[in-house]
Enzyme design. Structure first.
Site, PDB file in Angstrom:
ATOM      1  N   ASN A 154       0.872  -1.167   0.000  1.00  0.00           N
ATOM      2  CA  ASN A 154       0.000   0.000   0.000  1.00  0.00           C
ATOM      3  C   ASN A 154       0.916   1.226   0.000  1.00  0.00           C
ATOM      4  OD1 ASN A 154      -1.817   2.022   0.479  1.00  0.00           O
ATOM      5  ND2 ASN A 154      -2.766   1.075   2.267  1.00  0.00           N
TER       6      ASN A 154
ATOM      7  N   ASP B  49      -7.347  14.075  15.525  1.00  0.00           N
ATOM      8  CA  ASP B  49      -7.362  12.718  16.052  1.00  0.00           C
ATOM      9  C   ASP B  49      -8.590  12.518  16.942  1.00  0.00           C
ATOM     10  OD1 ASP B  49      -5.133  10.373  16.679  1.00  0.00           O
ATOM     11  OD2 ASP B  49      -6.594  10.696  18.285  1.00  0.00           O
TER      12      ASP B  49
ATOM     13  N   ARG C 147      -9.538  10.185  18.964  1.00  0.00           N
ATOM     14  CA  ARG C 147      -9.334   9.771  20.362  1.00  0.00           C
ATOM     15  C   ARG C 147      -8.974  10.972  21.240  1.00  0.00           C
ATOM     16  NH1 ARG C 147      -5.606   4.753  21.413  1.00  0.00           N
ATOM     17  NH2 ARG C 147      -5.016   5.484  19.352  1.00  0.00           N
TER      18      ARG C 147
ATOM     19  N   GLY D  90     -10.619   2.910  12.184  1.00  0.00           N
ATOM     20  CA  GLY D  90     -10.084   3.227  13.515  1.00  0.00           C
ATOM     21  C   GLY D  90     -11.123   3.808  14.463  1.00  0.00           C
TER      22      GLY D  90
ATOM     23  N   HIS E  36     -12.867   3.341  -0.328  1.00  0.00           N
ATOM     24  CA  HIS E  36     -12.949   2.354   0.777  1.00  0.00           C
ATOM     25  C   HIS E  36     -13.637   1.061   0.364  1.00  0.00           C
ATOM     26  CE1 HIS E  36     -12.690   5.981   3.714  1.00  0.00           C
ATOM     27  NE2 HIS E  36     -11.505   5.416   3.602  1.00  0.00           N
TER      28      HIS E  36
ATOM     29  N   LEU F 270     -14.817   4.562   9.186  1.00  0.00           N
ATOM     30  CA  LEU F 270     -14.456   5.827   9.826  1.00  0.00           C
ATOM     31  C   LEU F 270     -13.005   5.796  10.283  1.00  0.00           C
ATOM     32  CD1 LEU F 270     -17.651   6.001  12.094  1.00  0.00           C
ATOM     33  CD2 LEU F 270     -17.385   6.908   9.769  1.00  0.00           C
TER      34      LEU F 270
ATOM     35  N   GLU G 218     -14.206   1.217  14.946  1.00  0.00           N
ATOM     36  CA  GLU G 218     -13.858   0.030  15.729  1.00  0.00           C
ATOM     37  C   GLU G 218     -13.593   0.369  17.188  1.00  0.00           C
ATOM     38  OE1 GLU G 218     -10.602  -1.968  13.673  1.00  0.00           O
ATOM     39  OE2 GLU G 218     -11.630  -1.598  11.775  1.00  0.00           O
TER      40      GLU G 218
ATOM     41  N   GLU H  18      -8.573  -5.037   5.019  1.00  0.00           N
ATOM     42  CA  GLU H  18      -8.408  -4.807   3.573  1.00  0.00           C
ATOM     43  C   GLU H  18      -7.292  -5.687   3.001  1.00  0.00           C
ATOM     44  OE1 GLU H  18      -8.317  -0.707   4.998  1.00  0.00           O
ATOM     45  OE2 GLU H  18      -9.164  -0.140   3.058  1.00  0.00           O
TER      46      GLU H  18
ATOM     47  N   ARG I 109     -10.389  16.795   6.414  1.00  0.00           N
ATOM     48  CA  ARG I 109     -11.166  17.169   5.216  1.00  0.00           C
ATOM     49  C   ARG I 109     -12.567  17.598   5.617  1.00  0.00           C
ATOM     50  NH1 ARG I 109     -10.248  11.561   2.591  1.00  0.00           N
ATOM     51  NH2 ARG I 109      -7.979  11.477   2.783  1.00  0.00           N
TER      52      ARG I 109
ATOM     53  N   ARG J  14      -2.625  -2.067  -3.366  1.00  0.00           N
ATOM     54  CA  ARG J  14      -3.802  -1.227  -3.177  1.00  0.00           C
ATOM     55  C   ARG J  14      -3.633  -0.003  -4.073  1.00  0.00           C
ATOM     56  NH1 ARG J  14      -5.090   3.198   1.063  1.00  0.00           N
ATOM     57  NH2 ARG J  14      -7.240   3.602   0.474  1.00  0.00           N
TER      58      ARG J  14
HETATM   59  P1  ADP Z   1      -6.524   5.590   8.423  1.00  0.00           P
HETATM   60  O1  ADP Z   1      -7.700   6.148   7.697  1.00  0.00           O
HETATM   61  O2  ADP Z   1      -5.320   6.483   8.380  1.00  0.00           O
HETATM   62  O3  ADP Z   1      -6.239   4.139   8.118  1.00  0.00           O
HETATM   63  P2  ADP Z   1      -7.487   4.582  10.982  1.00  0.00           P
HETATM   64  O4  ADP Z   1      -8.515   3.685  10.393  1.00  0.00           O
HETATM   65  O5  ADP Z   1      -6.323   3.965  11.678  1.00  0.00           O
HETATM   66  O6  ADP Z   1      -6.947   5.660   9.952  1.00  0.00           O
HETATM   67  O7  ADP Z   1      -8.241   5.539  12.021  1.00  0.00           O
HETATM   68  C1  ADP Z   1      -7.601   6.593  12.665  1.00  0.00           C
HETATM   69  C2  ADP Z   1      -8.608   7.289  13.572  1.00  0.00           C
HETATM   70  O8  ADP Z   1      -9.089   6.333  14.541  1.00  0.00           O
HETATM   71  C3  ADP Z   1      -8.011   8.440  14.357  1.00  0.00           C
HETATM   72  O9  ADP Z   1      -8.898   9.538  14.338  1.00  0.00           O
HETATM   73  C4  ADP Z   1      -7.920   7.871  15.759  1.00  0.00           C
HETATM   74  O10 ADP Z   1      -8.012   8.854  16.765  1.00  0.00           O
HETATM   75  C5  ADP Z   1      -9.136   6.980  15.794  1.00  0.00           C
HETATM   76  N1  ADP Z   1      -9.065   6.064  16.945  1.00  0.00           N
HETATM   77  C6  ADP Z   1      -8.209   5.053  17.142  1.00  0.00           C
HETATM   78  N2  ADP Z   1      -8.407   4.530  18.381  1.00  0.00           N
HETATM   79  C7  ADP Z   1      -9.408   5.248  18.955  1.00  0.00           C
HETATM   80  C8  ADP Z   1     -10.090   5.217  20.216  1.00  0.00           C
HETATM   81  N3  ADP Z   1      -9.770   4.340  21.149  1.00  0.00           N
HETATM   82  N4  ADP Z   1     -11.087   6.117  20.426  1.00  0.00           N
HETATM   83  C9  ADP Z   1     -11.417   7.004  19.472  1.00  0.00           C
HETATM   84  N5  ADP Z   1     -10.825   7.089  18.281  1.00  0.00           N
HETATM   85  C10 ADP Z   1      -9.835   6.227  18.030  1.00  0.00           C
END
Ligand code: ADP
Length: 394
Positions: free
Chosen positions: A3, A276, A278, A324, A173, A202, A327, A378, A234, A84
């Site tokens: 990727n 972010d 989280r 992320g 996606h 997401l 999940e 993926e 975005r 990818r």
């Molecule tokens: P990408 O699109 O770069 O592959 P990911 O699917 O890894 O990204 O998702 C990243 C997002 O997931 C970030 O906004 C991150 O803060 C969020 N995330 C990961 N763990 C948690 C969590 N425990 N609580 C809330 N958001 C989370």
């Protein structure tokens, strides 16, 4: 599985039967001063600095020369390389074996994905050199959505912009959606052809798709990954009149508008704190107003899209959260389901709190419409497609 981004290259050796990844890693800051590669092989981990300016080829050189030859050669039998690729335009509705005409078509789609497709081609070229004996397969993020009907994929713009320039909605996606909708059908216990699913992927980029019997009928991303949901940086949907106002009245140059909408908007732009999720949830729970507001916009927009997809689906058998945020974020899932109360979604608070970090399962009560969390994979879809294509060739 490879990727490739413009300055990064993720790699994984994937078992197409089980999805297991005995070897995986990422090369980062490629082409910059301090590129590096980090990797995991079974229980061992490592990191290595690369020479200044080293690019994708150097990562694959390290992968082949050190990781595969020295560590894993007897253990892992490589049969193909799956790539990818973000944008397949209208050329690709399935994964394909890569030959010269595939490369030309991916190049032709670069106008639609100027940041992503050239990176994908870097990965393909580097892998063709590093693994000259292996077939190469391209798996497209857009391919799954080529089934959208014209009334869903066209913009209400003069038709020649579509017919002459390919300006339409493509969606992204798709590889993730294929994985989670198959898995959702298994969890529901019915054939994929019979279930209607709304899936929300997401991550830093975020989208949602309406999937009827395994076929995508609508999705929130458009010609580019900027349309639709609020994302990390975005903006998602905005009034196109704003762009004209920015250019004409506020004198923004096209490159500045691009940076504003792609890199400075979304969760980051609203919260003025972080992209972010989280970090924003933690700040919101501490009373940070910007973080609360950004999450409120994110969840409200997502809930509206989900409700809208009741139109093409009529009956929704499952709502699936993945990526992320999907999940892991107990907060986002709870807020979105709260908005969807009118559609029969009732949160099971304990299950919602319990399901995170790679777990899968139901987050709504027994007397509610069904919402599931399904960790995406993926890489597994890419490995499966690659194997299927080389087997059908033989
Ligand atoms: P990408 O699109 O770069 O592959 P990911 O699917 O890894 O990204 O998702 C990243 C997002 O997931 C970030 O906004 C991150 O803060 C969020 N995330 C990961 N763990 C948690 C969590 N425990 N609580 C809330 N958001 C989370």
């Amino acid at each position: 599985m490879l990727n490739a981004g413009s300055s990064s290259l993720k790699f994984a050796v994937v078992d197409p039967q089980t999805g297991a990844q005995p070897l995986s890693g990422i090369g980062e800051s490629l082409g910059n001063n301090k590129p590096s590669v980090s990797w995991r092989y079974r229980d061992a981990r490592g990191e290595r600095a690369l020479e200044a300016g080293a690019a994708h080829g150097a990562v694959l050189g390290f992968l082949v020369g050190e990781l595969i030859t020295n560590m894993a050669a007897r253990d892992l039998q490589l049969v193909a390389v799956g790539h990818r690729v973000v944008h397949g335009g209208e050329y690709f509705s399935h994964s394909v074996l890569i030959d010269t005409s595939t490369v030309e078509a991916i190049e032709a789609c670069s106008a639609l994905a100027p940041l992503h497709n050239p990176a994908g081609l870097l990965g393909i070229r580097a892998a063709t050199e590093a693994f000259p004996q292996l077939p190469q397969v391209a798996v497209f993020d857009t391919a799954f959505h080529q089934t959208l009907p014209d009334y869903a994929y066209l913009y209400a713009l003069p038709h020649h912009l579509y017919s002459e320039h390919g300006i339409r909605r493509y969606g992204m996606h798709g590889t993730s959606y294929r994985f989670v909708c198959e898995r959702a059908a298994k969890l529901i216990g019915r054939p994929l052809e019979e279930v209607n699913i709304i899936a929300a992927h997401l991550g830093n980029g975020a989208s949602v798709a309406a999937i009827k019997g395994g076929i995508s009928v609508d999705t929130s991303m458009g010609m580019t990954p900027m349309e639709g949901l609020v994302m990390g940086t975005r903006c998602g949907d905005v009034d196109p009149g704003i762009l004209i106002h920015l250019a004409e009245s506020l004198h923004y140059a096209p490159a500045e508008i691009n940076r504003l909408l792609n890199r400075e908007s979304g969760l980051l732009g609203i919260s003025e704190l972080s992209n972010d999720c989280r970090a924003l949830v933690e700040a919101a729970l501490d009373g940070h107003r910007g973080a609360e507001l950004a999450l409120a916009l994110f969840c409200y927009r997502l809930a509206k899209y989900i409700a809208a997809y009741a139109v093409p689906l009529r009956r929704i058998d499952a709502l699936v959260f993945t990526g992320g945020i999907g999940e892991n974020s107990v907060y986002v899932r709870a807020k979105v389901l709260e908005w969807l109360g009118g559609f029969g979604y009732l949160l099971d608070e304990e299950n919602n709190r319990r399901i995170r970090a790679g777990a899968e399962g139901r987050i709504t009560r027994a007397d509610s419409s069904l919402a599931l969390v399904i960790p995406t994979n993926e890489e597994w879809i890419i490995a499966r497609d690659a194997l299927q294509l080389i087997e059908s060739r033989e």
